[in-house]
Motif scaffolding. Structure first.
Motif, PDB file in Angstrom:
ATOM      1  N   ALA A 316       0.853  -1.179   0.000  1.00  0.00           N
ATOM      2  CA  ALA A 316       0.000   0.000   0.000  1.00  0.00           C
ATOM      3  C   ALA A 316       0.896   1.240   0.000  1.00  0.00           C
ATOM      4  N   PHE A 435      -4.275   1.725  -1.953  1.00  0.00           N
ATOM      5  CA  PHE A 435      -4.584   0.846  -0.823  1.00  0.00           C
ATOM      6  C   PHE A 435      -4.794  -0.593  -1.294  1.00  0.00           C
ATOM      7  N   ARG A 456      -8.108  -1.455   5.212  1.00  0.00           N
ATOM      8  CA  ARG A 456      -7.496  -0.611   4.175  1.00  0.00           C
ATOM      9  C   ARG A 456      -8.509   0.354   3.563  1.00  0.00           C
ATOM     10  N   SER A 483       1.761  -3.700   5.747  1.00  0.00           N
ATOM     11  CA  SER A 483       0.807  -2.587   5.767  1.00  0.00           C
ATOM     12  C   SER A 483       0.959  -1.758   7.042  1.00  0.00           C
TER      13      SER A 483
END
Length: 647
Positions: A316, A435, A456, A483
């Protein structure tokens, strides 16, 4: 002793390949972490090893008698028994033995038995054998073990006769973990065991697993936990596994080093291939150089061409911006009482202030009101007493850990686009792509998303709001390790103010500039990160104990035990580190000895010793490896002496 071997294991779900050629080995007292992206197949592999899921090919071997205990993610203990009765079911065999001992004691006290010498001796022998077996199996300490585990998992204040069916989901999950720990299997398999645990309970679990007699196989997104517990890491990436020695931080270092090394080797080989191809192309047609070109072509054909090393999988990529800055005074909380009504008061006398640019972590045990306080500050709950006031130009963006508002049947695209209808579709898709929602992913219904995907999506909405104050309730829940790191970096660069709740101690250490500890009686501020907060707590505890001693007051047994436990814990930790280092040195020495032998054999090869340049290169490498071996031998000797002295 090898407890389990996984070799060339493959698993498919329909046409989708989940795991390919997975290799994994677990030995006694190994502490193994499985890491990888969400969806990489970590939980699938745990279920296969535990025997809860089939596999398509490969082998899983373990010696006869090796027991495996498995706790799936968010597994709650379902039972109509009380807490104590359910824990006792683990020790049914010991309870049976205990009843048999009482019966034998009655027989030995019976005149009709002790007056018959032969019969009495037979009963006495049976009693002695059973008593030894009962003692060796932990018969005299299993109730203490139950109390210790329940206390560690934050059930110390509970009535042990409480029915499990009346408990919350998080409490049932902790009890399921406790029951599994009491069974003490040879291989303990835990899938996200840190869910529903507060920081104090996490610390207890770390200590417990560090001294666990069997092996442990863990999937966890808690980096602080992994660094404290594990001594090797298996990474599942692109359906395959790779082993790294050391804890999680060491794994990250080794992974980066391996990638750089492999990339350099690949680039060198590519340069060599280019030179060979260029030579062949220029000289193959010339009569005078055809043989040389053909020789180069054969060399090229014999080469084992490397694939380009693959970097990290796509991550991401986002940043939090603000529309306008807030005033310097962001929030003032004064004598605040929070809860769900007068009869459900959770915490009172909460006082703290938030200045522009602060990043404040709220900490405290589960149930103390951290999430309740955040909900109160964003007007989802009413304060019971006291007051709070936000400063000028404050715009709040709130992240709810339960993602309660993300349950619609809208598509991912429309969930975001409907809130920003003036944006072009391309802009919305670009944000979602940052994302990791790409292609058909944006057309998925929100209600069908996984926990990680919902997290997300919620973060994408948060980013679009551009608030100058972020109020975050467990923002790292459901995020994979990669992430989490991206989120941390985005928050570190964020130009606004942050107030957050998290049980992720690594995350707190990276983000927090201040820690506010909540208790039932109020709040306490600490100017620093999580490690600073823990250090201050220990100093306060030691200072209070010293003051009581100076005043002639008895120091509580709990304080003495804590200090003694701390010293013992540090000593055990140091011993484990030394033993781990001894194992590493022995492995390194073995490799070096093999390398030295190979080079010495090469020097005896007539083709080699006639080539003075090769001989010089080999001798230089040989000298370097012998020096390294000598250095390792000295370190190994010192460590062995220290370990002998500790026994």
């Amino acid at each position: 002793m090898i407890l389990l071997q996984v070799n060339q294991l493959t698993k498919n779900f329909g046409a989708d390949n989940i795991l390919s050629n997975i290799k994994l080995e677990i030995q006694t007292r190994d502490r193994v972490a499985l890491v990888g992206r969400n969806g990489a197949g970590k939980s699938t592999l745990l279920k296969i090893i535990a025997g809860h899921l089939s596999y398509d090919s490969g082998d899983i071997t373990k010696p006869k008698g090796v027991s495996i205990g498995y706790l799936a993610q968010n597994t709650g203990l379902e039972s109509e028994l009380s807490i104590w009765s359910e824990m006792l079911t683990v020790f049914e065999e010991l309870q049976t033995q205990e009843k048999q001992l009482r019966q034998l004691e009655k027989q030995m006290a019976d005149p009709s038995v002790y007056e018959q010498e032969d019969l009495y001796q037979r009963v006495l022998k049976e009693y002695d054998e059973l008593q030894v077996r009962f003692k060796d199996s932990g018969g005299y300490q299993y109730e203490a073990d139950i109390r210790s585990v329940l206390h560690g998992l934050n059930f110390a204040d509970f009535d042990y006769e409480t029915k499990i069916s009346t408990l919350s989901g998080g409490q049932k999950t902790r009890l399921a973990l406790g029951k599994l720990l009491l069974t003490k299997p040879d291989i303990l398999i835990l899938d996200e065991p840190t869910n529903h645990l507060d920081i104090e309970t996490l610390s207890w679990l770390e200590t417990y697993l560090q001294s666990y007699e069997g092996a442990v196989l863990i999937v966890s997104h808690d980096r602080y936990f992994l660094d404290s517990v594990v001594n090797q890491v298996y990474e599942i990436s692109r359906n395959r596994s790779k082993k790294f020695l050391g804890n999680y931080s060491k794994y990250l270092e080794q992974k980066a080093e391996d990638y750089e090394k492999d990339l350099k080797m690949f680039e060198r080989q590519q340069q060599e291939v280019a030179k060979l191809e260029d030579f062949i192309q220029r000289n193959i047609a010339r009569a005078s150089t055809t043989k040389m070109a053909q020789s180069r072509r054969k060399k090229l054909e014999r080469m084992d061409i490397m694939d380009k090393p693959l970097g990290d999988e796509k991550s991401a990529n986002f940043a939090f911006q603000i529309d306008r800055p807030s005033g310097n005074d962001v929030l003032h909380v004064q004598d605040l009482t929070i809860g769900y009504g007068k009869d459900e008061q959770i915490s009172s006398h909460i006082d703290f202030s938030v200045k522009k640019g602060d990043s404040i972590a709220l900490v405290g045990p589960n149930g103390i009101g951290k999430s309740t306080l955040l909900k109160t500050l964003v007007n989802k709950l009413h304060p019971l007493e006291g007051a709070f006031k936000f400063g000028s130009n404050v715009s709040i963006s709130y992240y709810d850990q339960e993602q309660a508002e993300l349950s619609s049947n809208k598509t991912v695209l429309n969930e975001l686009w409907d809130e920003y209808p003036m944006k072009m579709e391309k802009e919305i898709r670009t944000v979602l792509g940052n994302f990791l929602f790409s292609g058909e992913d944006v057309l998925k219904p929100v209600s069908t998303l996984s926990g990680g995907e919902k997290a997300r999506l919620a973060l994408s909405k948060l980013m679009m709001e551009k608030g100058n104050v972020l109020i975050l309730d467990e923002p790292t829940n459901h995020l994979d390790l990669d992430s989490k790191e991206v989120l941390e970096n985005a928050l570190i660069d964020y130009p606004g103010t942050i107030l957050f709740v998290s049980h992720d101690r690594y995350f707190i250490n990276r983000i927090a500039t201040k820690v506010v500890e909540l208790s039932k009686k109020g709040s306490t501020e600490y100017l620093g990160d999580y490690d600073y907060y823990i250090e201050k707590l220990q100093q306060q505890e030691e200072l209070a104990a010293l003051e009581r001693m100076e005043q002639g007051q008895p120091v509580s047994q709990g304080t003495t035990q804590k200090q003694s436990h701390k010293i013992d814990k540090e000593a055990k930790k140091l011993e484990r580190q030394r033993r781990r280092r001894v194992d590493e040195i022995e492995n390194q020495m073995e490799i070096l000895e093999e390398n030295i032998q190979e080079k010495e054999d090469l020097l005896c090869d007539p083709e080699i010793f006639q080539d003075h340049e090769k001989v010089q290169d080999i001798n230089e490498a040989l000298t370097k490896e012998k020096e390294e071996l000598e250095s390792l031998l000295e370190e190994w000797t010192e460590l062995e002496e220290l370990l002998q002295g500790e026994q």
